[in-house]
Every structure is written in structure tokens, then in C-alpha cells.
Design a protein around this motif. Structure first.
Motif, short mmCIF file in Angstrom:
data_model
loop_
_atom_site.label_atom_id
_atom_site.label_comp_id
_atom_site.label_asym_id
_atom_site.label_seq_id
_atom_site.Cartn_x
_atom_site.Cartn_y
_atom_site.Cartn_z
N PRO A 21 17.07 89.92 49.96
CA PRO A 21 17.92 90.34 50.91
C PRO A 21 19.43 90.24 50.99
O PRO A 21 20.27 91.29 51.13
CB PRO A 21 17.52 89.63 52.16
CG PRO A 21 16.11 89.21 51.68
CD PRO A 21 16.21 88.93 50.27
N ALA A 22 20.10 89.27 50.40
CA ALA A 22 21.38 89.10 50.36
C ALA A 22 22.03 89.98 49.37
O ALA A 22 23.19 90.28 49.56
CB ALA A 22 21.84 87.50 50.26
N PRO A 75 25.49 88.70 54.70
CA PRO A 75 24.55 88.60 53.74
C PRO A 75 24.13 87.16 53.49
O PRO A 75 24.88 86.28 53.28
CB PRO A 75 24.75 89.39 52.54
CG PRO A 75 25.79 90.21 53.00
CD PRO A 75 26.52 89.48 53.97
N ASP A 87 19.91 88.70 57.22
CA ASP A 87 18.84 88.93 56.80
C ASP A 87 18.03 90.00 57.59
O ASP A 87 17.41 90.89 57.31
CB ASP A 87 17.84 87.96 56.34
CG ASP A 87 18.49 87.29 55.04
OD1 ASP A 87 19.36 87.84 54.47
OD2 ASP A 87 17.98 86.26 54.60
N TRP A 98 19.73 93.31 57.64
CA TRP A 98 19.41 94.13 56.54
C TRP A 98 18.01 94.60 56.56
O TRP A 98 17.60 95.91 56.51
CB TRP A 98 19.53 93.12 55.19
CG TRP A 98 19.14 93.77 53.95
CD1 TRP A 98 18.19 93.35 53.20
CD2 TRP A 98 19.59 95.20 53.47
NE1 TRP A 98 18.19 94.15 52.06
CE2 TRP A 98 18.98 95.36 52.29
CE3 TRP A 98 20.65 95.92 53.80
CZ2 TRP A 98 19.17 96.23 51.46
CZ3 TRP A 98 20.86 97.02 52.79
CH2 TRP A 98 20.36 97.15 51.82
#
Length: 154
Positions: free
Chosen positions: A36-37, A114, A120, A123
Motif C-alpha cells: 500500500p505505501a 502512505p 493505507d 489508498w
């Protein structure tokens, strides 16, 4: 002149549809497959780059061509129905959806950090919702290109 405007608007719509389709078709899937990051940071970088030519020129230039083509046919310069349909599809699907849905989501992502739990979550939502709206843009721009390209000229 009207024929050239309509054909240029059709071509621009097709080009923009292709750019959007690339993102819905595989770029967002690829970014979503990353941690995710990493995916969020990559998309943040893409968003900064997207605000420059050539994308902004294609997006806004095609909008201007659609308006000019619509004005030309309304002034007696050609087939009204396919041109107005195509111009409306592009303006609603590319310009309004971009401004009303994708840009606010881009802003939300830009403000996120992020790698944090909040980032997260942003995102995860962004991937789903942004891609859905982007796919609306694909369909609208493809429809605009088809309508504009189908305008019969004598």
C-alpha cells in the motif's frame, strides 16, 4: 472547417479514452498489487506528473474542440445530433467527472501519508473508487469518439 473540428474532437476523445483506459486496464491493478505505501506513493507521483502537458493539453484541448464543433454545427455547419451527443459525452464524462470525482480523490490521496493506517485506508478506497470513476471516463470518451466519428459529412 466544421469537418476538421469534428474529426479533431473525435481524435482527441479517442486519445483521452486511451489514456484513461490504460489506467483502468492495468496501471491501477499494478499499483494495487504493490505494498500500500509503495502504490500510494507511486500514484501521488503520477498525479503530479499528470498535471502537465501532454495530458492536460489533450484533456482541455479536446474539450475546447468539442465546444467549437458543437457551436459550428449549431450554426448550420453540419450534422447536429452526433456532434452534440459526442461533445456532451466528452464534456460530461471527461471534464465533469474529472473535476467532480477524480480530482477530489487525487487531492485526498495527496494529503494522505502512505504507510500509515489512515493513509493505507485512503489508498484502499482510492483504488476502488478512483478506478470506477476513471472507467466512467473511458466509456464516455469512447462514446464521444464514436459519436463524433460517425457524423456524416457531405
Amino acid at each position: 472547417m466544421t469537418t476538421a473540428l469534428v474529426l479533431a474532437a473525435a481524435l482527441g476523445s479517442a486519445v483521452v479514452a486511451g489514456v484513461f483506459a490504460t489506467f483502468s486496464g492495468f496501471v491501477m491493478r499494478a499499483l494495487g498489487a504493490l505494498p500500500p505505501a509503495t502504490g500510494a506513493a507511486a500514484m501521488q507521483a503520477v498525479d503530479v506528473t499528470a498535471l502537465r502537458p501532454p495530458l492536460m493539453t489533450a484533456l482541455s484541448g479536446t474539450a475546447a474542440l468539442c465546444v467549437a464543433a458543437a457551436v459550428a454545427v449549431l450554426s448550420g455547419g453540419g450534422p447536429v445530433a452526433p456532434v452534440l451527443t459526442g461533445a456532451a459525452a466528452y464534456l460530461a464524462g471527461a471534464v465533469l467527472v474529472t473535476a467532480g470525482a477524480n480530482v477530489p480523490l487525487n487531492e485526498e490521496l495527496r494529503r494522505s501519508v502512505p504507510g500509515t493506517p489512515e493513509g493505507d485506508a485512503v489508498w484502499a478506497r482510492y483504488l476502488r473508487v478512483w478506478t470506477r470513476w476513471n472507467t466512467v471516463r473511458v466509456v464516455a470518451c469512447t462514446g464521444a469518439a464514436a459519436a463524433l466519428g460517425s457524423a456524416p459529412f457531405v
